[in-house]
Scaffold this motif. Structure first.
Motif, PDB file in Angstrom:
ATOM      1  N   VAL A   1       0.832  -1.209   0.000  1.00 50.32           N
ATOM      2  CA  VAL A   1       0.000   0.000   0.000  1.00 50.32           C
ATOM      3  C   VAL A   1       0.862   1.253   0.000  1.00 50.32           C
ATOM      4  O   VAL A   1       0.637   2.184  -0.774  1.00 50.32           O
ATOM      5  N   VAL A   2       1.851   1.296   0.873  1.00 47.68           N
ATOM      6  CA  VAL A   2       2.707   2.486   0.947  1.00 47.68           C
ATOM      7  C   VAL A   2       3.493   2.667  -0.343  1.00 47.68           C
ATOM      8  O   VAL A   2       3.626   3.790  -0.849  1.00 47.68           O
ATOM      9  N   GLY A   3       3.997   1.571  -0.904  1.00 47.22           N
ATOM     10  CA  GLY A   3       4.711   1.677  -2.165  1.00 47.22           C
ATOM     11  C   GLY A   3       3.844   2.229  -3.275  1.00 47.22           C
ATOM     12  O   GLY A   3       4.290   3.037  -4.101  1.00 47.22           O
ATOM     13  N   HIS A   4       2.577   1.806  -3.308  1.00 51.00           N
ATOM     14  CA  HIS A   4       1.639   2.313  -4.309  1.00 51.00           C
ATOM     15  C   HIS A   4       1.364   3.803  -4.097  1.00 51.00           C
ATOM     16  O   HIS A   4       1.368   4.591  -5.057  1.00 51.00           O
ATOM     17  N   LEU A   5       1.123   4.191  -2.849  1.00 47.42           N
ATOM     18  CA  LEU A   5       0.818   5.602  -2.577  1.00 47.42           C
ATOM     19  C   LEU A   5       2.016   6.497  -2.859  1.00 47.42           C
ATOM     20  O   LEU A   5       1.858   7.654  -3.274  1.00 47.42           O
ATOM     21  N   ARG A   6       3.227   5.996  -2.647  1.00 47.69           N
ATOM     22  CA  ARG A   6       4.431   6.759  -2.991  1.00 47.69           C
ATOM     23  C   ARG A   6       4.486   7.033  -4.494  1.00 47.69           C
ATOM     24  O   ARG A   6       4.809   8.130  -4.939  1.00 47.69           O
ATOM     25  N   LEU A   7       4.174   6.003  -5.282  1.00 54.65           N
ATOM     26  CA  LEU A   7       4.133   6.188  -6.729  1.00 54.65           C
ATOM     27  C   LEU A   7       3.068   7.212  -7.112  1.00 54.65           C
ATOM     28  O   LEU A   7       3.296   8.087  -7.956  1.00 54.65           O
ATOM     29  N   ALA A   8       1.899   7.104  -6.494  1.00 54.38           N
ATOM     30  CA  ALA A   8       0.814   8.030  -6.796  1.00 54.38           C
ATOM     31  C   ALA A   8       1.181   9.460  -6.428  1.00 54.38           C
ATOM     32  O   ALA A   8       0.870  10.411  -7.147  1.00 54.38           O
ATOM     33  N   ALA A   9       1.881   9.616  -5.297  1.00 55.90           N
ATOM     34  CA  ALA A   9       2.300  10.955  -4.877  1.00 55.90           C
ATOM     35  C   ALA A   9       3.283  11.565  -5.869  1.00 55.90           C
ATOM     36  O   ALA A   9       3.297  12.775  -6.085  1.00 55.90           O
ATOM     37  N   GLY A  10       4.124  10.723  -6.474  1.00 57.67           N
ATOM     38  CA  GLY A  10       5.040  11.211  -7.492  1.00 57.67           C
ATOM     39  C   GLY A  10       4.335  11.612  -8.768  1.00 57.67           C
ATOM     40  O   GLY A  10       4.748  12.544  -9.459  1.00 57.67           O
ATOM     41  N   LYS A  11       3.249  10.903  -9.110  1.00 56.96           N
ATOM     42  CA  LYS A  11       2.502  11.212 -10.329  1.00 56.96           C
ATOM     43  C   LYS A  11       1.581  12.414 -10.153  1.00 56.96           C
ATOM     44  O   LYS A  11       1.391  13.216 -11.073  1.00 56.96           O
ATOM     45  N   TYR A  12       0.974  12.526  -8.973  1.00 55.18           N
ATOM     46  CA  TYR A  12      -0.030  13.566  -8.739  1.00 55.18           C
ATOM     47  C   TYR A  12       0.313  14.356  -7.474  1.00 55.18           C
ATOM     48  O   TYR A  12      -0.392  14.282  -6.464  1.00 55.18           O
ATOM     49  N   PRO A  13       1.397  15.128  -7.501  1.00 60.24           N
ATOM     50  CA  PRO A  13       1.854  15.815  -6.288  1.00 60.24           C
ATOM     51  C   PRO A  13       0.917  16.912  -5.794  1.00 60.24           C
ATOM     52  O   PRO A  13       1.042  17.351  -4.659  1.00 60.24           O
ATOM     53  N   GLU A  14      -0.024  17.334  -6.633  1.00 59.51           N
ATOM     54  CA  GLU A  14      -0.926  18.407  -6.216  1.00 59.51           C
ATOM     55  C   GLU A  14      -2.356  17.926  -6.016  1.00 59.51           C
ATOM     56  O   GLU A  14      -3.293  18.719  -6.049  1.00 59.51           O
ATOM     57  N   ASP A  15      -2.532  16.631  -5.791  1.00 56.04           N
ATOM     58  CA  ASP A  15      -3.861  16.087  -5.544  1.00 56.04           C
ATOM     59  C   ASP A  15      -4.202  16.265  -4.068  1.00 56.04           C
ATOM     60  O   ASP A  15      -3.627  15.577  -3.211  1.00 56.04           O
ATOM     61  N   PRO A  16      -5.127  17.160  -3.725  1.00 52.86           N
ATOM     62  CA  PRO A  16      -5.421  17.404  -2.305  1.00 52.86           C
ATOM     63  C   PRO A  16      -6.040  16.188  -1.615  1.00 52.86           C
ATOM     64  O   PRO A  16      -5.815  15.971  -0.425  1.00 52.86           O
ATOM     65  N   GLY A  17      -6.819  15.390  -2.355  1.00 54.48           N
ATOM     66  CA  GLY A  17      -7.404  14.203  -1.755  1.00 54.48           C
ATOM     67  C   GLY A  17      -6.356  13.190  -1.352  1.00 54.48           C
ATOM     68  O   GLY A  17      -6.446  12.571  -0.287  1.00 54.48           O
ATOM     69  N   LEU A  18      -5.344  13.029  -2.190  1.00 52.05           N
ATOM     70  CA  LEU A  18      -4.260  12.105  -1.864  1.00 52.05           C
ATOM     71  C   LEU A  18      -3.442  12.628  -0.695  1.00 52.05           C
ATOM     72  O   LEU A  18      -3.063  11.869   0.203  1.00 52.05           O
ATOM     73  N   ALA A  19      -3.159  13.919  -0.699  1.00 50.01           N
ATOM     74  CA  ALA A  19      -2.411  14.514   0.414  1.00 50.01           C
ATOM     75  C   ALA A  19      -3.160  14.343   1.732  1.00 50.01           C
ATOM     76  O   ALA A  19      -2.563  14.039   2.766  1.00 50.01           O
ATOM     77  N   SER A  20      -4.475  14.517   1.690  1.00 50.28           N
ATOM     78  CA  SER A  20      -5.284  14.362   2.901  1.00 50.28           C
ATOM     79  C   SER A  20      -5.249  12.924   3.397  1.00 50.28           C
ATOM     80  O   SER A  20      -5.137  12.676   4.611  1.00 50.28           O
TER      81      SER A  20
END
Length: 282
Positions: A169-188
């Motif tokens: 899960v963390v590995g996936h979210l790290r990848l997502a954070a790299g792709k979408y660094p300005e996604d407020p929902g992901l940051a939250s």
């Protein structure tokens, strides 16, 4: 949410100096490689590499990124992540929407003998079939599998390989954070997980990235017992960030019998036990 400097620091800390030809002795106090060693092995100046780790250097060339990836021993997933982090200042990817085409829901409804679901880059479950609801023991609307794994303590026993699940899960979210660094929902979501789970904080600090496309997934279901399944992830087209996940059982296996029994539990009494919704997205 994710940055080039932090990723470089964590990667160099894991390189064994002896593996890249650097002699060590008992006086060495640095874990992994020093900055100047990475610079030397990569063929860049120490000043430039220091500026990269401090977030002050911009637009590293492909040659520099290739050299860093080689020295740091990055795999294909990590190399792609490095490139995205290096390009963030020039191209901000917009977070994809969450609309699912009706045709995809029809395809999902055709999968009747295995749990199947559609998730987005945040691991929100956008749709799923009846077996998925019975497997998780709850309605699918509002379900986020990252939150489910880390924060819903009552459900922790569902995951037979809980520690492996958390790493994935963390590995996936790290990848997502790299792709979408300005996604407020992901940051939250990341902030919520960090506040609520010490294990998440430890794993997030490692900055590992992971793209899992298939593999074993084991569940310990309260009514049908251990289900050792195989998960296949199918990335959906159009840069949607969505994936179709299918959890299948080997023919003739105890898991196949378990899924068959689970499917037979779609009765009023089972619904009352699990609190699931009897409607299936179609």
């Amino acid at each position: 949410m994710d940055d080039l400097a932090g990723f470089l620091r964590t990667r160099r800390s894991r390189v064994d100096p002896a593996a890249v030809g650097i002699p060590t002795d008992s006086r060495r106090r640095v874990e992994g490689l020093r900055r100047e060693e990475v610079a030397h092995l990569s063929g860049v100046s120490v000043d430039y590499y220091v500026r990269l780790e401090q977030g002050r250097a911009t637009q590293p060339s492909e040659q520099v990124l290739d050299a860093l990836a080689r020295v740091l021993g990055l795999d294909e997933t990590e190399r792609g992540h490095l490139d995205r982090l290096a390009r963030q200042h020039r191209r901000r990817a917009k977070a994809p929407g969450g609309r699912i085409r009706p045709e995809l829901l029809r395809v999902l409804a055709l999968v009747s003998d295995a749990p199947a679901l559609i998730t987005n880059h945040r691991l929100d479950v956008l749709a799923g079939n009846r077996l998925t609801e019975l497997l998780f023991g709850r309605p699918l609307p509002g379900l986020n599998t990252a939150r489910h794994v880390f924060l819903e303590e009552a459900e922790r026993g569902l995951y037979a390989d809980w520690e492996t699940c958390t790493v994935d899960v963390v590995g996936h979210l790290r990848l997502a954070a790299g792709k979408y660094p300005e996604d407020p929902g992901l940051a939250s979501l990341i902030g919520e997980l960090a506040m609520g789970s010490e294990r998440f904080r430890r794993l997030w600090a490692r900055a590992d990235v992971r793209a899992r496309t298939h593999g074993r997934k084991a569940y310990r279901h309260p009514l049908v017992g251990l289900l050792e399944l195989h998960q296949e992830n199918f990335a959906l087209p159009d840069e949607s960030g969505m994936e179709l996940l299918v959890l299948s059982a080997a023919p003739g296996s105890p898991a196949e019998d378990g899924l068959r029994l689970l499917a037979s539990l779609g009765t009023d009494s089972a619904d009352a036990h699990f609190g699931v919704n009897a409607e299936v997205p179609e």
